[in-house]
Scaffold this motif. Structure first.
Motif, PDB file in Angstrom:
ATOM      1  N   UNK A  74       0.885  -1.229   0.045  1.00 35.38           N
ATOM      2  CA  UNK A  74      -0.085  -0.052   0.020  1.00 35.38           C
ATOM      3  C   UNK A  74       0.885   1.399   0.138  1.00 35.38           C
ATOM      4  N   UNK A  75       0.826   2.056  -1.228  1.00 37.29           N
ATOM      5  CA  UNK A  75       1.911   3.102  -1.360  1.00 37.29           C
ATOM      6  C   UNK A  75       1.045   4.218  -1.221  1.00 37.29           C
ATOM      7  N   UNK A  76      -0.275   4.403  -1.210  1.00 36.23           N
ATOM      8  CA  UNK A  76      -0.993   5.717  -0.943  1.00 36.23           C
ATOM      9  C   UNK A  76      -1.766   5.533   0.203  1.00 36.23           C
ATOM     10  N   UNK A  77      -3.396   5.721   0.228  1.00 39.64           N
ATOM     11  CA  UNK A  77      -4.055   5.730   1.272  1.00 39.64           C
ATOM     12  C   UNK A  77      -4.323   4.472   1.926  1.00 39.64           C
ATOM     13  N   UNK A  78      -4.304   4.455   3.222  1.00 39.82           N
ATOM     14  CA  UNK A  78      -4.570   3.063   4.027  1.00 39.82           C
ATOM     15  C   UNK A  78      -5.907   3.148   4.737  1.00 39.82           C
ATOM     16  N   UNK A  79      -6.806   4.011   3.960  1.00 34.99           N
ATOM     17  CA  UNK A  79      -8.273   3.991   4.514  1.00 34.99           C
ATOM     18  C   UNK A  79      -9.063   2.831   3.637  1.00 34.99           C
ATOM     19  N   UNK A  80      -9.642   2.031   4.522  1.00 38.11           N
ATOM     20  CA  UNK A  80     -10.863   1.315   3.747  1.00 38.11           C
ATOM     21  C   UNK A  80     -11.964   1.564   3.993  1.00 38.11           C
ATOM     22  N   UNK A  81     -12.820   1.724   2.842  1.00 35.78           N
ATOM     23  CA  UNK A  81     -14.097   2.496   2.975  1.00 35.78           C
ATOM     24  C   UNK A  81     -15.058   1.126   2.973  1.00 35.78           C
ATOM     25  N   UNK A  82     -15.038   0.574   4.504  1.00 34.84           N
ATOM     26  CA  UNK A  82     -15.761  -0.473   4.962  1.00 34.84           C
ATOM     27  C   UNK A  82     -15.945  -0.448   6.305  1.00 34.84           C
ATOM     28  N   UNK A  83     -16.758  -1.217   6.926  1.00 34.56           N
ATOM     29  CA  UNK A  83     -16.757  -1.411   8.284  1.00 34.56           C
ATOM     30  C   UNK A  83     -15.914  -2.565   9.026  1.00 34.56           C
ATOM     31  N   UNK A  84     -15.630  -3.328   8.349  1.00 31.71           N
ATOM     32  CA  UNK A  84     -14.714  -4.389   8.733  1.00 31.71           C
ATOM     33  C   UNK A  84     -13.534  -4.515   7.632  1.00 31.71           C
ATOM     34  N   UNK A  85     -12.433  -5.325   7.881  1.00 31.28           N
ATOM     35  CA  UNK A  85     -11.538  -5.966   6.971  1.00 31.28           C
ATOM     36  C   UNK A  85     -11.868  -6.849   5.962  1.00 31.28           C
ATOM     37  N   UNK A  86     -11.993  -6.557   4.649  1.00 29.96           N
ATOM     38  CA  UNK A  86     -12.517  -7.576   3.729  1.00 29.96           C
ATOM     39  C   UNK A  86     -11.593  -7.406   2.583  1.00 29.96           C
ATOM     40  N   UNK A  87     -11.373  -8.419   1.890  1.00 32.36           N
ATOM     41  CA  UNK A  87     -10.450  -8.750   0.760  1.00 32.36           C
ATOM     42  C   UNK A  87     -10.508  -7.645  -0.258  1.00 32.36           C
ATOM     43  N   UNK A  88     -11.834  -7.354  -0.583  1.00 30.87           N
ATOM     44  CA  UNK A  88     -11.787  -6.426  -1.701  1.00 30.87           C
ATOM     45  C   UNK A  88     -11.630  -5.011  -1.554  1.00 30.87           C
ATOM     46  N   UNK A  89     -11.818  -4.511  -0.390  1.00 32.29           N
ATOM     47  CA  UNK A  89     -11.393  -2.968  -0.030  1.00 32.29           C
ATOM     48  C   UNK A  89      -9.626  -2.915  -0.084  1.00 32.29           C
ATOM     49  N   UNK A  90      -9.321  -3.958   0.495  1.00 30.96           N
ATOM     50  CA  UNK A  90      -7.783  -4.011   0.607  1.00 30.96           C
ATOM     51  C   UNK A  90      -7.105  -4.198  -0.918  1.00 30.96           C
ATOM     52  N   UNK A  91      -8.025  -4.747  -1.725  1.00 32.07           N
ATOM     53  CA  UNK A  91      -7.484  -4.911  -2.987  1.00 32.07           C
ATOM     54  C   UNK A  91      -7.537  -3.592  -4.006  1.00 32.07           C
ATOM     55  N   UNK A  92      -8.423  -2.760  -3.527  1.00 27.91           N
ATOM     56  CA  UNK A  92      -8.901  -1.288  -4.253  1.00 27.91           C
ATOM     57  C   UNK A  92      -7.918  -0.426  -3.564  1.00 27.91           C
ATOM     58  N   UNK A  93      -7.207  -0.599  -2.742  1.00 29.09           N
ATOM     59  CA  UNK A  93      -6.202   0.383  -2.200  1.00 29.09           C
ATOM     60  C   UNK A  93      -4.949  -0.120  -2.571  1.00 29.09           C
ATOM     61  N   UNK A  94      -4.686  -1.268  -3.006  1.00 26.87           N
ATOM     62  CA  UNK A  94      -3.377  -1.671  -3.027  1.00 26.87           C
ATOM     63  C   UNK A  94      -2.675  -1.162  -4.190  1.00 26.87           C
ATOM     64  N   UNK A  95      -1.539  -0.749  -4.351  1.00 23.01           N
ATOM     65  CA  UNK A  95      -0.628  -0.658  -5.688  1.00 23.01           C
ATOM     66  C   UNK A  95       0.033  -1.725  -6.227  1.00 23.01           C
ATOM     67  N   UNK A  96      -0.187  -2.823  -5.525  1.00 23.55           N
ATOM     68  CA  UNK A  96       0.107  -3.991  -6.252  1.00 23.55           C
ATOM     69  C   UNK A  96      -0.328  -4.468  -7.884  1.00 23.55           C
ATOM     70  N   UNK A  97       0.357  -4.976  -8.806  1.00 22.12           N
ATOM     71  CA  UNK A  97      -0.345  -5.431 -10.017  1.00 22.12           C
ATOM     72  C   UNK A  97      -1.331  -6.506  -9.567  1.00 22.12           C
ATOM     73  N   UNK A  98      -2.586  -6.244  -9.613  1.00 20.97           N
ATOM     74  CA  UNK A  98      -3.666  -7.152  -8.930  1.00 20.97           C
ATOM     75  C   UNK A  98      -4.082  -8.350  -9.702  1.00 20.97           C
TER      76      UNK A  98
END
Length: 320
Positions: A168-192
């Motif tokens: 994660x190279x930009x925001x570490x804010x998850x637009x969710x009410x719990x840790x879910x895989x998809x919100x992590x994927x959307x803020x990741x700067x990896x090649x997904x």
């Protein structure tokens, strides 16, 4: 610069941003759901354990496991969310996030397996009543229950491995009410691309395969019900099947919407609303549909109450 994933990084769960009054209202709503879910499922477990008849019936052996599962399923997400509402501390560590993802998906996938197993149990009971007890033995019940737990918890590792490699190279804010895989994927700067393929493979194979098994069982059940000579019998059977199918379709519909989509189709605000249904609402609806509306459970409750009253009276007279 990429965030170092050594357990020291943190995420901010955005939750449901709103006014203090609405935050308090949401807190009360989710608290009521949590208390009702836990107490209702504990009540069902108590009734099924105390009743000497139901605790030997295969369907109620599965429902006992299912109620226990629902307690932990909602506990993975809601207590943290309630704490965030009142304390205003929406921070979760990276390790805590990974642990929450693992147990949320492990318990969710286990629920899928149990839904398929319980549908198969109903298929045998309705479509093959004469062979039911010879097929669905106590040993087979135990094996199917253990297999559901083991498969659910092992399958969740398919998400933990790619999740632990995200950067994660930009925001570490998850637009969710719990840790879910998809919100992590959307803020990741990896090649997904590879990560997406892992998710899609798991989603299509496990979710749709378990849905196919569940749907096939209910299709055979409905076909058998149509052939019943009694109109009252058909109505009663359809009433039970309709309730079960409503829960099954709602649960599968929401998770298919959430997890079997390209990552470009994610919409965080809509996803949060959908997530409320399968993470908070369904764990309360399941016991109401599967057990409390069941006449066998109602009769078991009456037997338990009468037995407790009898023992209480005996104890009272002995003290006199």
């Amino acid at each position: 610069m990429k965030v170092n994933q050594t357990g020291q990084s943190e995420f901010i769960l955005l939750g449901f941003p709103s006014s203090n009054e609405l935050q308090f209202l949401l807190f009360m709503v989710f608290l009521v759901f949590y208390i009702l879910t836990v107490s209702t499922n504990l009540f069902i477990i108590g009734i099924l354990m105390l009743d000497p008849i139901l605790r030997k019936v295969p369907m109620y052996i599965f429902l006992n496991h299912f109620s226990f599962l629902e307690i932990w399923y909602i506990t993975v997400t809601v207590p943290k969310m309630l704490f965030d509402f009142r304390a205003g501390n929406n921070v979760i560590t990276y390790n805590g996030c990974i642990v929450q993802i693992y147990f949320f998906f492990a318990l969710g996938l286990t629920e899928l397996f149990f839904l398929a197993v319980m549908a198969y149990d109903r298929y045998l009971a309705i479509c093959k009543p004469l062979r039911y007890h010879s097929i669905m033995t106590r040993t087979l019940c135990t094996q199917l229950a253990i297999c559901s737990w083991v498969c659910g918890f092992l399958s969740s590792f398919f998400l933990i491995i790619p999740s632990s490699r995200l950067m994660f190279c930009r925001s570490t804010t998850l637009n969710h009410f719990f840790c879910d895989f998809i919100p992590l994927l959307t803020i990741s700067c990896n090649e997904t691309l590879v990560t997406d393929r892992v998710l899609y493979f798991m989603a299509w194979f496990i979710i749709l395969y378990s849905f196919f098994l569940t749907a096939a069982s209910y299709a055979y059940i409905i076909r058998t019900v149509f052939r019943l000579p009694s109109k009252i019998g058909r109505k009663k059977a359809f009433s039970t099947c309709a309730s079960h199918l409503t829960v099954v379709l709602t649960f599968y519909g929401t998770i298919i919407f959430m997890y079997i989509r390209p990552s470009t189709k994610y919409s965080s605000d809509i996803d949060k609303v959908v997530s409320v249904f399968y993470a908070v609402v369904i764990p309360l609806v399941n016991p109401l549909v599967y057990t409390l509306r069941n006449k066998d459970v109602q009769e078991a409750l009456r037997r338990t109450v009468r037995r407790n009253i009898f023992f209480s009276l005996c104890h009272f007279f002995l003290l006199i």
